[in-house]
Motif scaffolding. Sequence first.
Motif, PDB file in Angstrom:
ATOM      1  N   ASP A  45      15.965  -6.857  -3.232  1.00  0.00           N
ATOM      2  CA  ASP A  45      15.340  -7.715  -3.874  1.00  0.00           C
ATOM      3  C   ASP A  45      13.784  -8.235  -3.398  1.00  0.00           C
ATOM      4  O   ASP A  45      12.977  -8.582  -4.124  1.00  0.00           O
ATOM      5  CB  ASP A  45      16.174  -9.176  -3.989  1.00  0.00           C
ATOM      6  CG  ASP A  45      17.173  -9.023  -5.097  1.00  0.00           C
ATOM      7  OD1 ASP A  45      17.081  -8.004  -5.966  1.00  0.00           O
ATOM      8  OD2 ASP A  45      18.035  -9.928  -5.078  1.00  0.00           O
ATOM      9  N   LEU A  46      13.822  -8.242  -2.043  1.00  0.00           N
ATOM     10  CA  LEU A  46      12.630  -8.428  -1.393  1.00  0.00           C
ATOM     11  C   LEU A  46      11.400  -7.390  -1.575  1.00  0.00           C
ATOM     12  O   LEU A  46      10.213  -7.573  -1.852  1.00  0.00           O
ATOM     13  CB  LEU A  46      12.502  -8.840   0.222  1.00  0.00           C
ATOM     14  CG  LEU A  46      13.009 -10.100   0.476  1.00  0.00           C
ATOM     15  CD1 LEU A  46      13.421 -10.164   2.184  1.00  0.00           C
ATOM     16  CD2 LEU A  46      12.223 -11.281  -0.097  1.00  0.00           C
ATOM     17  N   VAL A  47      12.013  -6.185  -1.775  1.00  0.00           N
ATOM     18  CA  VAL A  47      11.159  -5.250  -2.221  1.00  0.00           C
ATOM     19  C   VAL A  47      10.583  -5.390  -3.608  1.00  0.00           C
ATOM     20  O   VAL A  47       9.407  -5.375  -3.969  1.00  0.00           O
ATOM     21  CB  VAL A  47      11.793  -3.731  -2.159  1.00  0.00           C
ATOM     22  CG1 VAL A  47      10.605  -2.651  -2.379  1.00  0.00           C
ATOM     23  CG2 VAL A  47      12.429  -3.424  -0.675  1.00  0.00           C
ATOM     24  N   ASN A  90       0.951  -1.162  -0.226  1.00  0.00           N
ATOM     25  CA  ASN A  90      -0.045  -0.131  -0.105  1.00  0.00           C
ATOM     26  C   ASN A  90       0.947   1.156   0.008  1.00  0.00           C
ATOM     27  O   ASN A  90       0.483   2.276  -0.386  1.00  0.00           O
ATOM     28  CB  ASN A  90      -0.899  -0.036   1.219  1.00  0.00           C
ATOM     29  CG  ASN A  90      -2.008  -1.055   1.011  1.00  0.00           C
ATOM     30  OD1 ASN A  90      -2.181  -1.565  -0.189  1.00  0.00           O
ATOM     31  ND2 ASN A  90      -2.840  -1.209   2.056  1.00  0.00           N
ATOM     32  N   ARG A  91       2.021   1.292   0.586  1.00  0.00           N
ATOM     33  CA  ARG A  91       2.807   2.385   0.702  1.00  0.00           C
ATOM     34  C   ARG A  91       3.440   2.717  -0.908  1.00  0.00           C
ATOM     35  O   ARG A  91       3.549   3.962  -0.915  1.00  0.00           O
ATOM     36  CB  ARG A  91       4.262   1.949   1.569  1.00  0.00           C
ATOM     37  CG  ARG A  91       5.227   3.060   1.577  1.00  0.00           C
ATOM     38  CD  ARG A  91       5.951   3.067   2.784  1.00  0.00           C
ATOM     39  NE  ARG A  91       7.035   4.286   2.711  1.00  0.00           N
ATOM     40  CZ  ARG A  91       7.872   4.230   3.384  1.00  0.00           C
ATOM     41  NH1 ARG A  91       8.091   3.479   4.620  1.00  0.00           N
ATOM     42  NH2 ARG A  91       9.194   5.151   2.982  1.00  0.00           N
ATOM     43  N   VAL A  92       3.695   1.769  -1.503  1.00  0.00           N
ATOM     44  CA  VAL A  92       4.442   2.130  -2.895  1.00  0.00           C
ATOM     45  C   VAL A  92       3.120   2.249  -3.878  1.00  0.00           C
ATOM     46  O   VAL A  92       3.391   3.441  -4.523  1.00  0.00           O
ATOM     47  CB  VAL A  92       5.181   0.945  -3.514  1.00  0.00           C
ATOM     48  CG1 VAL A  92       6.274   0.693  -2.742  1.00  0.00           C
ATOM     49  CG2 VAL A  92       4.555  -0.160  -4.003  1.00  0.00           C
ATOM     50  N   LEU A  93       1.833   1.745  -3.504  1.00  0.00           N
ATOM     51  CA  LEU A  93       0.766   2.030  -4.381  1.00  0.00           C
ATOM     52  C   LEU A  93       0.179   3.430  -4.248  1.00  0.00           C
ATOM     53  O   LEU A  93      -0.258   4.088  -5.360  1.00  0.00           O
ATOM     54  CB  LEU A  93      -0.197   0.874  -4.195  1.00  0.00           C
ATOM     55  CG  LEU A  93      -0.369  -0.377  -5.048  1.00  0.00           C
ATOM     56  CD1 LEU A  93      -1.235  -1.236  -4.655  1.00  0.00           C
ATOM     57  CD2 LEU A  93      -0.239  -0.015  -6.647  1.00  0.00           C
ATOM     58  N   GLY A  94       0.159   3.981  -3.038  1.00  0.00           N
ATOM     59  CA  GLY A  94      -0.495   5.159  -2.467  1.00  0.00           C
ATOM     60  C   GLY A  94      -0.119   6.379  -3.340  1.00  0.00           C
ATOM     61  O   GLY A  94      -0.861   6.755  -4.201  1.00  0.00           O
ATOM     62  N   GLU A 129      12.207   2.720  -3.290  1.00  0.00           N
ATOM     63  CA  GLU A 129      13.722   3.022  -2.904  1.00  0.00           C
ATOM     64  C   GLU A 129      13.608   3.404  -1.330  1.00  0.00           C
ATOM     65  O   GLU A 129      14.631   3.026  -0.658  1.00  0.00           O
ATOM     66  CB  GLU A 129      14.203   4.110  -3.648  1.00  0.00           C
ATOM     67  CG  GLU A 129      14.673   3.693  -4.965  1.00  0.00           C
ATOM     68  CD  GLU A 129      14.981   4.661  -5.917  1.00  0.00           C
ATOM     69  OE1 GLU A 129      14.689   5.921  -5.727  1.00  0.00           O
ATOM     70  OE2 GLU A 129      15.607   4.425  -7.106  1.00  0.00           O
ATOM     71  N   ARG A 130      12.512   4.345  -1.071  1.00  0.00           N
ATOM     72  CA  ARG A 130      12.546   4.748   0.312  1.00  0.00           C
ATOM     73  C   ARG A 130      12.494   3.439   1.305  1.00  0.00           C
ATOM     74  O   ARG A 130      12.808   3.272   2.319  1.00  0.00           O
ATOM     75  CB  ARG A 130      11.625   5.787   0.470  1.00  0.00           C
ATOM     76  CG  ARG A 130      11.805   6.964  -0.028  1.00  0.00           C
ATOM     77  CD  ARG A 130      10.902   8.111   0.147  1.00  0.00           C
ATOM     78  NE  ARG A 130      10.428   8.231   1.544  1.00  0.00           N
ATOM     79  CZ  ARG A 130       9.384   8.670   1.842  1.00  0.00           C
ATOM     80  NH1 ARG A 130       8.630   9.385   1.160  1.00  0.00           N
ATOM     81  NH2 ARG A 130       8.913   8.961   3.273  1.00  0.00           N
ATOM     82  N   VAL A 131      11.626   2.411   0.815  1.00  0.00           N
ATOM     83  CA  VAL A 131      11.282   1.142   1.580  1.00  0.00           C
ATOM     84  C   VAL A 131      12.271   0.396   1.723  1.00  0.00           C
ATOM     85  O   VAL A 131      12.805  -0.064   2.923  1.00  0.00           O
ATOM     86  CB  VAL A 131       9.997   0.400   0.882  1.00  0.00           C
ATOM     87  CG1 VAL A 131       9.864  -0.912   1.273  1.00  0.00           C
ATOM     88  CG2 VAL A 131       8.665   1.070   0.864  1.00  0.00           C
ATOM     89  N   ARG A 132      13.224   0.406   0.531  1.00  0.00           N
ATOM     90  CA  ARG A 132      14.575  -0.152   0.788  1.00  0.00           C
ATOM     91  C   ARG A 132      15.495   0.357   2.013  1.00  0.00           C
ATOM     92  O   ARG A 132      16.088  -0.049   2.587  1.00  0.00           O
ATOM     93  CB  ARG A 132      15.145  -0.360  -0.450  1.00  0.00           C
ATOM     94  CG  ARG A 132      16.612  -0.981  -0.504  1.00  0.00           C
ATOM     95  CD  ARG A 132      17.313  -1.060  -1.791  1.00  0.00           C
ATOM     96  NE  ARG A 132      17.373   0.210  -2.436  1.00  0.00           N
ATOM     97  CZ  ARG A 132      17.818   0.252  -3.776  1.00  0.00           C
ATOM     98  NH1 ARG A 132      18.161  -0.985  -4.234  1.00  0.00           N
ATOM     99  NH2 ARG A 132      17.664   1.449  -4.419  1.00  0.00           N
TER     100      ARG A 132
END
Length: 668
Positions: free
Chosen positions: A628-630, A496-500, A616-619
């Motif tokens: 890779d998991l992101v 949801n964080r990347v889709l938002g 990128e921020r999640v990583r």
Amino acid sequence: MTDINALRDWRYSVDMWGIARAVFDREGESQNSFSRRALEELGAIVQAVERGARDRRLVGLIIISGKEKGFIVGADVREFEQLTSEREVIESVSLVNGYLDRIERMPIPVVCCIHGFCLGGGLELALACHWRIATRDDATQLGFPEVRLGLFPGFNGTARSIRQAGALTAMPMMLKGSMIRAGAARGMGLVDELVASPLSLPWAARKAIERRLKSKPVAFWKDLARQWPARELLAKKLRYETAKKGREDHYPAPFKLIELFETHAANLEGMKAAETRAFAPLMMGPTSRNLRRVFKLMEMLKGQAPKEVPFKPLRVQVIGAGVMGADIAGWCVASGMEVSLQDVNADQIAKGIAKQKQLFQRKFRTKAERDAAAARLLADPSGANIGRADVVIEAIVERLESKQNLFKAIEGTLKPGAVLATNTSSIMIEEIAEPLANRGRLIGIHFFNPVAQMPLVEVIRGKDTREEEVQKGCHFVTAIDKLPLVARSSPGFVVNRVLGPYMMAALQRVDRGEMKEKIDEAARTFGMPMGPVELADTVGLDVCASVGNILKIAPPGVSKLDQMVAAGKLGKKSGEGFYVWKDGKPQKAQPQTAWDKGELERLGRELVAPLIHEAERVREEKIVESGDLVDAGVIFGTGFAPFRGGPLHFAANEEKSNVEVLRRPAVA
Ligand code: NAI
């Protein structure tokens, strides 16, 4: 040349009647796949059998698997990257094709015994044998999954499957990458004989050798499909069907296969050589490389679950029988578990259970299986079964206090060692766990909607969560055949964080007057399964607005999104949102003049830029363990263009100039 007496992946023996037995049992692996060594050893076996046949010491060869559960799953994808040029691909493929041709030309009968998966290269080996016997077991499935890796069969399976089954059935099978059961394979001509169990295989094979049975190619009238003009007509139809599923510039392999068929199928021997020539560039091309990466990412996700845990989830309690709870319950039942569905509202339970009939209809072939599934799904309005559950999943309303009260009330009734999970999509796990005596026990098990279609499940670790609970959560997720992604508790988790930001930025474009249809088309041109505006309508505009608030990315002022939510226009579920929905489909306006392809491509890249930026921020924030998991989470959780290998992989591979475009901030 490999010594026939020093094989490691095969066992070779000859019995007193002169029947040779080649048992494939790959060393150190739970299933058989063709590694370079396993293929070299096959070459040594072919040579030994040829010699034995010449000397009249041998009367036949049986090829069988030594693994309890499967025949051969295909070539070992892990070794594909060792091939670094088209020339190397052609050399190694030609070597194997030489072995298979020699098996086919063997003067004594060669019988293949199939139980379990017989895929890709495994099926190609089987097709080179003279007689194929398979078990009539549900576990026995045959197929060519190569297209899913951006390839088509490369060990001459294209020509041999057309020879055996005819182009009308063999081509769609290869183009779809679908698997078929033994009975259907027998009907198609890919299998010659069926037996009841794996124990009957050796005896049936011996009989086939004694009788010198030889499989016949497809009947003459079915074979006409590869002759002109039927071939051209079939190619045209296949091209049309294939184009509906994916674009040639994104997924070239199926189109190349149709071209191979159209140009060469009149002469199957010629088709074999042409297959190798067409296969090599696909193997070296970016689509196949990226799809192989996706395959490995999938394995990586599965690998997050421990293999050995002293925990076997059999009974599940799902609390909350709304949109998510009912479908989670149904999915767990379809995976073989017994599930109690609980809700404060008895009508909800009844509705939720009734809805699962459709899933069971799709999942199970026989009425007995469907009835058994229905019997495993229990209505439990009072929560009487909580104490028996191995996994308890809460899916009630998204309100902190309600969730806290529920967990406080049930904590004392749980079975020791049971997994305690919440399906929350936005509340921090540690906040929900606060009133618990045992806070380390709570994890998030976050499913996506629709449950049956989304392969990913986020397993969320709260601040206080014990590692053991996360491991058990992952184990449960793989037990129901989903892919677990372990993520730290933080707003929006990963998906949801990347889709938002991606969706918000697209909706802002609509606010600014850009055409929604063009935005959606551009995202699809990039390779997204659905455009962001259509996605927002599908997810529900109320849900989008709430995600925007949680992630603090909602634009200032009153947006079109806010206005629509206030007016009760919530998207697909209410019949109108950004689009008007009819029969489950958005009504899209056609452009007055066709959109320029280059412009769509440029716009597509701009649209996904916020998603990439957020990934990128999640990583950087280490929400999951690695980049890779992101990528894995975003591909399997959002459908992000698989042929691009994931957002981070895509960004890393882009030209510097493009990267600058991609890094533009998410929301203006
Ligand atoms: P929903 O509103 O459709 O269903 C909630 C159900 O919980 C209702 O049937 C209600 O009667 C029941 N309920 C409320 N309090 C209860 C209690 N104390 N004990 C037993 N039952 C109770 O909600 P939905 O959409 O299924 O969401 C459930 C959870 O799943 C939420 O935490 C939500 O954030 C999360 N989620 C929702 C997704 C979606 O697309 N709807 C996607 C992923 C997660």
